[in-house]
Design a protein around this motif. Sequence first.
Motif, PDB file in Angstrom:
ATOM      1  N   MET A 231      40.504  34.782  51.205  1.00 38.13           N
ATOM      2  CA  MET A 231      39.414  34.853  50.229  1.00 38.13           C
ATOM      3  C   MET A 231      39.509  33.665  49.284  1.00 38.13           C
ATOM      4  O   MET A 231      40.583  33.354  48.794  1.00 38.13           O
TER       5      MET A 231
ATOM      6  N   TYR B 155      38.317  31.655  45.785  1.00 39.26           N
ATOM      7  CA  TYR B 155      37.814  31.883  44.426  1.00 39.26           C
ATOM      8  C   TYR B 155      37.579  30.548  43.730  1.00 39.26           C
ATOM      9  O   TYR B 155      38.397  29.635  43.834  1.00 39.26           O
TER      10      TYR B 155
ATOM     11  N   ASP C 151      43.579  38.620  47.472  1.00 38.97           N
ATOM     12  CA  ASP C 151      42.685  39.548  46.775  1.00 38.97           C
ATOM     13  C   ASP C 151      42.610  39.188  45.300  1.00 38.97           C
ATOM     14  O   ASP C 151      43.307  38.289  44.832  1.00 38.97           O
ATOM     15  N   LEU C 152      41.766  39.913  44.575  1.00 40.37           N
ATOM     16  CA  LEU C 152      41.529  39.586  43.165  1.00 40.37           C
ATOM     17  C   LEU C 152      42.785  39.755  42.304  1.00 40.37           C
ATOM     18  O   LEU C 152      42.979  39.002  41.348  1.00 40.37           O
ATOM     19  N   ASP C 153      43.638  40.722  42.630  1.00 36.13           N
ATOM     20  CA  ASP C 153      44.840  40.906  41.814  1.00 36.13           C
ATOM     21  C   ASP C 153      45.706  39.647  41.813  1.00 36.13           C
ATOM     22  O   ASP C 153      46.234  39.247  40.777  1.00 36.13           O
ATOM     23  N   VAL C 154      45.843  39.036  42.987  1.00 35.75           N
ATOM     24  CA  VAL C 154      46.640  37.807  43.091  1.00 35.75           C
ATOM     25  C   VAL C 154      45.951  36.694  42.294  1.00 35.75           C
ATOM     26  O   VAL C 154      46.587  35.975  41.508  1.00 35.75           O
TER      27      VAL C 154
ATOM     28  N   LEU D 227      43.880  36.985  39.787  1.00 32.37           N
ATOM     29  CA  LEU D 227      43.922  37.248  38.342  1.00 32.37           C
ATOM     30  C   LEU D 227      45.304  36.980  37.756  1.00 32.37           C
ATOM     31  O   LEU D 227      45.429  36.515  36.628  1.00 32.37           O
ATOM     32  N   GLU D 228      46.332  37.233  38.534  1.00 31.54           N
ATOM     33  CA  GLU D 228      47.688  36.967  38.050  1.00 31.54           C
ATOM     34  C   GLU D 228      47.866  35.459  37.847  1.00 31.54           C
ATOM     35  O   GLU D 228      48.401  35.012  36.823  1.00 31.54           O
TER      36      GLU D 228
ATOM     37  N   PRO E 118      34.434  34.890  42.880  1.00 30.12           N
ATOM     38  CA  PRO E 118      34.637  34.784  44.328  1.00 30.12           C
ATOM     39  C   PRO E 118      33.530  33.971  44.995  1.00 30.12           C
ATOM     40  O   PRO E 118      32.384  33.994  44.543  1.00 30.12           O
TER      41      PRO E 118
END
Lengths: 411, 107
Positions: free
Chosen positions: B1, B3, B82-85, B87-88, B105
């Motif tokens: 994915m 971003y 994914d978004l968690d990665v 955002l971290e 994204p």
Amino acid sequence: MNDVEQAITRAHREEWAWVVATLTRRFGDLDIAEDAAADAFAAALERWPADGVPPNPGAWLTTTANRKAIDRIRRESKRDDKYKEAQMVYGDHPPEPLGAIDDDRLRLMFTCCHPALAMESRVALTLRMVGGLSMPEIARAFLVQETTMGQRITRAKAKIKAARIPYRVPSTGDLPARVSGVLAVLYLVFNEGYLASGPDTDPVRDDLTTEAIRLTRLLRALMPEDGEVAGLLALMLLTEARHTARVSASGELVPLDEQDRGAWDATLIAEGHRLVRERLAAAAAGAAPGRYQILAAISAVHTSVRDIRDTDWSQVVALYDQLSRLDASPIVAMNRAIAVAELDGPDVALAAIDRLEDKLADYHAYHATRADLLRRLGRSSESRAAYDKAIGLVGNTAETAYLNRRRDQLQ
Amino acid sequence: MRYLVSVIDDKSNPGSTDRQPAISAFNERLIAEGHWVFAGGLADTDAATVIDNRGEQAMFSDGPFVESKEYLAGIWVWEAPDLDVALELATEASKVCDRKIEVRPFQ
């Protein structure tokens, strides 16, 4: 309600989250999971009266929902082959790596309460996906149009998909922060039920408090080791236990010192106290309690005595001191001052309250608290002015009625 | 994915100007961990030109497409599962750049 209807209602309450969660993992798509779960329950309504309730309703519903989901994907794939490919590819992926605890319902909660979603979306999504409430029910609960609530949920689901918000229990390092995010959602639902806002709504919304407790019980079953989950559940139970005593027959809020303690729910109090004792033992063994555990402990002090005069106010103040070290908010300081009034007198409390004016001038409870302290000090005209301010800001019908009476009783 | 990670600065309250060494070190890490796709800092918004050729004739106008206090100072493109990665990493990037970060994204 006949036996079959009862069985369907029970299955909806007990199995909805499980069906949605299982399908979300299988198909990697909340929309498909939600629609297929709804289809499966519709099929149960149609089939169970004729065929009888299956021996394992959960398994029947999951199998049926799976089949409905595949039907739906096939039907839609005739219109869009790419869509089908995407779904099938996603569905064939090996399961996501396991987080601290592995349960699909827990994954579902963490996804619905993800910090990248707006708070109001988290609440709506959790009630729909985990709680199984219908769109009209959720819209009614938050006094918004059904279409607005529908759009809110649709937008949240679209973001989860587009931004790829994972369907996963967070890693151990992130877990405390993310659990506290889930608890914030559940507490917000509970509080909206407990002190419903809006001039045209019931003062207490049992549907919301019941749902919040049910979801917190589920979270507790999934994360039995988490102290804050236990703390929030205890806090909700000890609050809910007092709810029948909290509003009078005429629809007026009854403050703690005037409540009929015989009307409190002894079973809920016993369960809440058990949880608080469990956390006290953990704290004695070195676990630092979080804010929900401390709030639950304060509630436990209040619910331990049959007569308000026996309340251990020094214990209450000590707990608020502990809470202020975690959360230096003016609301905590205000509640501490209310306990101080019982211990050191209303003049000492009023001095503490007056120092909070800058921060709490728009908060009705600040003015209501001031009004009460001024009344006890015999400063009637100042008290009346403070009641007026509180009445101008309050949103709950029972609280308005109570404040009006108190103001009108002033000499 | 993939971003798009936008670094947002504020004309009335700009972030500090000594961040380059920290950003370079952060970029090295993004490359080593397989997240780095592309990165670039942007010249001032005054240097932008907007072209509109939807009508009969192409129109050029000086400056950015929207004037605002906050503006895009630079971008990254990251690859993340994914978004968690994402955002971290973005949480770190905000500290490293001393600026706000938007994560969006790709379709």
